[in-house]
Design a protein around this motif. Structure first.
Motif, PDB file in Angstrom:
ATOM      1  N   LYS A 397       0.813  -1.217   0.000  1.00  0.00           N
ATOM      2  CA  LYS A 397       0.000   0.000   0.000  1.00  0.00           C
ATOM      3  C   LYS A 397       0.848   1.269   0.000  1.00  0.00           C
ATOM      4  CE  LYS A 397      -3.848   0.067   2.323  1.00  0.00           C
ATOM      5  NZ  LYS A 397      -4.863   0.174   3.395  1.00  0.00           N
ATOM      6  N   GLU A 398       1.804   1.380   0.910  1.00  0.00           N
ATOM      7  CA  GLU A 398       2.582   2.611   1.011  1.00  0.00           C
ATOM      8  C   GLU A 398       3.389   2.870  -0.266  1.00  0.00           C
ATOM      9  OE1 GLU A 398       2.228   4.839   3.361  1.00  0.00           O
ATOM     10  OE2 GLU A 398       0.704   3.499   4.207  1.00  0.00           O
ATOM     11  N   GLY A 399       4.001   1.826  -0.800  1.00  0.00           N
ATOM     12  CA  GLY A 399       4.757   1.986  -2.034  1.00  0.00           C
ATOM     13  C   GLY A 399       3.868   2.331  -3.213  1.00  0.00           C
ATOM     14  N   PHE A 400       2.671   1.750  -3.232  1.00  0.00           N
ATOM     15  CA  PHE A 400       1.712   2.029  -4.303  1.00  0.00           C
ATOM     16  C   PHE A 400       1.323   3.504  -4.293  1.00  0.00           C
ATOM     17  CE2 PHE A 400      -2.658   2.283  -5.917  1.00  0.00           C
ATOM     18  CZ  PHE A 400      -2.555   1.618  -7.135  1.00  0.00           C
ATOM     19  N   ILE A 401       1.044   4.050  -3.118  1.00  0.00           N
ATOM     20  CA  ILE A 401       0.686   5.465  -2.999  1.00  0.00           C
ATOM     21  C   ILE A 401       1.809   6.339  -3.547  1.00  0.00           C
ATOM     22  CG2 ILE A 401       0.280   7.337  -1.350  1.00  0.00           C
ATOM     23  CD1 ILE A 401      -1.212   5.299   0.414  1.00  0.00           C
ATOM     24  N   GLU A 402       3.039   6.049  -3.153  1.00  0.00           N
ATOM     25  CA  GLU A 402       4.185   6.838  -3.618  1.00  0.00           C
ATOM     26  C   GLU A 402       4.359   6.747  -5.131  1.00  0.00           C
ATOM     27  OE1 GLU A 402       7.592   5.566  -1.472  1.00  0.00           O
ATOM     28  OE2 GLU A 402       6.815   6.183   0.485  1.00  0.00           O
ATOM     29  N   ASP A 403       4.186   5.535  -5.667  1.00  0.00           N
ATOM     30  CA  ASP A 403       4.363   5.352  -7.112  1.00  0.00           C
ATOM     31  C   ASP A 403       3.315   6.125  -7.909  1.00  0.00           C
ATOM     32  OD1 ASP A 403       6.512   3.711  -6.627  1.00  0.00           O
ATOM     33  OD2 ASP A 403       5.422   1.836  -6.952  1.00  0.00           O
ATOM     34  N   VAL A 404       2.057   6.088  -7.448  1.00  0.00           N
ATOM     35  CA  VAL A 404       0.992   6.777  -8.169  1.00  0.00           C
ATOM     36  C   VAL A 404       1.205   8.289  -8.118  1.00  0.00           C
ATOM     37  CG1 VAL A 404      -1.480   7.304  -8.157  1.00  0.00           C
ATOM     38  CG2 VAL A 404      -0.718   4.933  -7.919  1.00  0.00           C
ATOM     39  N   ILE A 405       1.546   8.803  -6.959  1.00  0.00           N
ATOM     40  CA  ILE A 405       1.799  10.244  -6.839  1.00  0.00           C
ATOM     41  C   ILE A 405       2.945  10.662  -7.753  1.00  0.00           C
ATOM     42  CG2 ILE A 405       2.645  12.042  -5.270  1.00  0.00           C
ATOM     43  CD1 ILE A 405       1.016  10.674  -3.051  1.00  0.00           C
ATOM     44  N   SER A 406       4.003   9.887  -7.788  1.00  0.00           N
ATOM     45  CA  SER A 406       5.136  10.189  -8.654  1.00  0.00           C
ATOM     46  C   SER A 406       4.732  10.154 -10.122  1.00  0.00           C
ATOM     47  CB  SER A 406       6.276   9.201  -8.391  1.00  0.00           C
ATOM     48  OG  SER A 406       7.355   9.420  -9.268  1.00  0.00           O
ATOM     49  N   TYR A 407       3.962   9.136 -10.514  1.00  0.00           N
ATOM     50  CA  TYR A 407       3.548   9.001 -11.905  1.00  0.00           C
ATOM     51  C   TYR A 407       2.650  10.160 -12.336  1.00  0.00           C
ATOM     52  CZ  TYR A 407       1.239   7.115 -16.057  1.00  0.00           C
ATOM     53  OH  TYR A 407       0.728   6.949 -17.321  1.00  0.00           O
ATOM     54  N   LEU A 408       1.660  10.513 -11.520  1.00  0.00           N
ATOM     55  CA  LEU A 408       0.764  11.603 -11.885  1.00  0.00           C
ATOM     56  C   LEU A 408       1.490  12.943 -11.899  1.00  0.00           C
ATOM     57  CD1 LEU A 408      -2.512  10.595 -10.008  1.00  0.00           C
ATOM     58  CD2 LEU A 408      -2.002  10.378 -12.440  1.00  0.00           C
TER      59      LEU A 408
END
Length: 499
Positions: A397-408
């Motif tokens: 979950k935590e890594g997913f949040i970071e990845d999505v924020i970075s991608y957007l």
């Protein structure tokens, strides 16, 4: 003598609508909700001054919701402050180009002309075709109880346009988009709405292509957040005597002689009623609350055969700047072929998509009061399977949040990563735990040809007398107006069969 005329299980939009209308009609109604608040997926929560919508993010076809309020002796306009959203949405293409879609059909044609002049004629043909469905009464399909083939035939006799549109029920959403549009960019603009039915373009029935047309009738947001809709309906129900109990999970439905006669709560309390209305997922209802021992073999097989709707991870982000977006809803998209490939070769294999695509909801564009002054709220509807290969949502979950924020931040919402103050998410696993949604499918069950209309779990149970269904897993499916419609459908059937 029973304790209540009607017990409603679950305070989602369908359940609260059914309970409120039945109370208005003079029945003694108890609504039981397992959590501490109304709404289910149409709810809102607060964290550090930011107010986030749990799942539902906007209102389409509000006149269908108004029908429910009319049955409650009032109107939508009297009970809610609905804010119009203009443009109705913006599309962010993979190359970063943005296309704003206004409420005006002519304005949308001009937006399409700017990127693909040859597609304008196809757009007008598309609009004219689906305007015919709406304008000739096709919306009755969504607010008519369909518990057998005879009901469908009767509906088609009353509304011949539905019979005329049967090929669209059999075709896929993808087929319809390709019939009218050839340019890949325009296909992307038109294709994402298939996910509003809970599936990829190649599996969603083509009739859901009516959504892009209906959006031009106007999109709206309730001031105060999506929870204001079920709150308003519940308020009307309470005025008519409906009783609501929160933190009251139903453990089991009491069945005697193939009839539902009451419920057992998690604390062991038994409450009886002449009629039970279930607003929870049909698979959970039949396999857990009713129990397989009360189901005939064919019914057991049938309910197990339904597939949950596509899981949708949701992210909730509070930021300290005005995000560079153009609309309440922004779709960040990929080619339609990639949407389909992502389902078959990523989602079904337990893998996250190669690149995310989904919906950015910016509710503070419509209602700034949902965040501290100068701050904003973003709700993201994303892609990701319930079962992850080699891991689970709690771990990533935590890594997913970071990845999505970075991608957007890289193209869709520049500088997002520099302004995040709050970031949380509801994974498919969270939705299953909190809302009793099998595999986290917020749209209930799949909406392919084998699981829509008369093939969906019936609003009047065929195997347990006195049991009625509302919500996303019965006809007409997921979404705010449609689940409210399911509540009205259940009331019609109860009045027909339970005197």
């Amino acid at each position: 003598m029973a304790d209540y005329d009607v017990i409603v299980i679950g305070a989602g939009c369908g359940g609260v609508t059914a309970g409120a209308i039945l109370a208005r009609q003079g029945r003694k109604v108890l609504l039981l909700e397992q959590s501490s608040q109304l709404g289910g997926c149409c709810s809102t929560f607060e964290k550090e001054g930011y107010h986030f919508d749990v799942g539902a993010s906007i209102v389409e076809v509000p006149h269908l919701i108004d029908l429910a309020f009319q049955k409650l002796g009032t109107t939508l306009e009297q009970e809610l402050d609905m804010i119009p959203c203009e443009p109705i949405y913006s599309v962010i293409l993979p190359d970063g180009r943005r296309v704003d879609i206004p409420e005006s059909i002519e304005g949308t044609a001009e937006a399409i002309r700017q990127i693909a002049p040859d597609e304008v004629d196809g757009y007008y043909r598309f609009i004219d075709r689906f305007a015919e469905f709406i304008d000739r009464g096709g919306e009755d399909f969504f607010i008519t109880p369909l518990i057998g083939g005879a009901d469908m035939l009767d509906l088609m006799m009353r509304r011949p346009v539905i019979a005329a549109f049967l090929p669209f029920f059999i075709a896929s959403y993808q087929d319809v988009v390709r019939r009218y549009f050839k340019d890949e960019r325009v296909q992307q603009i038109m294709a994402y709405q298939s996910y509003y039915a809970g599936h990829s373009p190649d599996l969603t029935p083509g009739i859901f292509a009516v959504i892009p047309y209906s959006e031009h009738k106007g999109l709206f947001y309730p001031r105060g957040g999506m929870i204001k809709i079920p709150e308003a309906i519940a308020r009307c129900g309470e005025r008519s005597g409906m009783t609501m109990r929160f933190n009251s999970a139903v453990e089991r439905i009491i069945v005697r002689n193939r009839r539902a006669v009451g419920v057992v709560l998690a604390d062991g309390t038994e409450i009886t009623a002449h009629v039970i209305v279930s607003n929870i997922n049909a698979k959970t209802l039949y396999l857990e609350l009713i129990g397989e021992e009360h189901l005939p073999p064919l019914a057991r097989y049938g309910i197990k055969s339904y597939e949950p709707a596509l899981a949708c991870p949701m992210m909730y982000i509070g930021v300290d700047y005005q995000p560079p977006l153009n609309a309440h809803h922004s779709i960040f998209t990929v080619p339609m072929a990639e949407m389909n490939d992502s389902y078959w070769n990523r989602y079904r294999k337990g893998l996250l998509p190669d690149r995310q695509f989904g919906l950015i909801c910016w509710p503070t564009a419509s209602d700034p009061s949902l965040a501290p002054k100068g701050h904003h709220v973003l709700n993201l509807i994303l892609q990701g399977p319930y079962n992850l290969k080699g891991t689970d949502w709690d771990q990533i979950k935590e890594g997913f949040i970071e990845d999505v924020i970075s991608y957007l931040s890289s193209y869709a919402i520049p500088d997002l990563d520099k302004h995040v103050q709050v970031a949380e998410m509801s994974s498919p696993l969270d939705f299953e735990r909190r809302l009793r949604l099998p595999a986290g499918g917020i749209y209930g069950l799949q909406q392919d040809l084998t699981a829509q209309a008369v093939f969906r779990p019936k609003a009047k149970s065929r195997v347990i007398d006195g049991l009625y269904l509302t919500g996303a897993s019965t006809h007409p499916g997921g979404g705010v107006p449609t689940t409210i419609g399911s509540g009205m459908n259940a009331v019609e059937l109860i009045n027909r069969y339970e005197q």
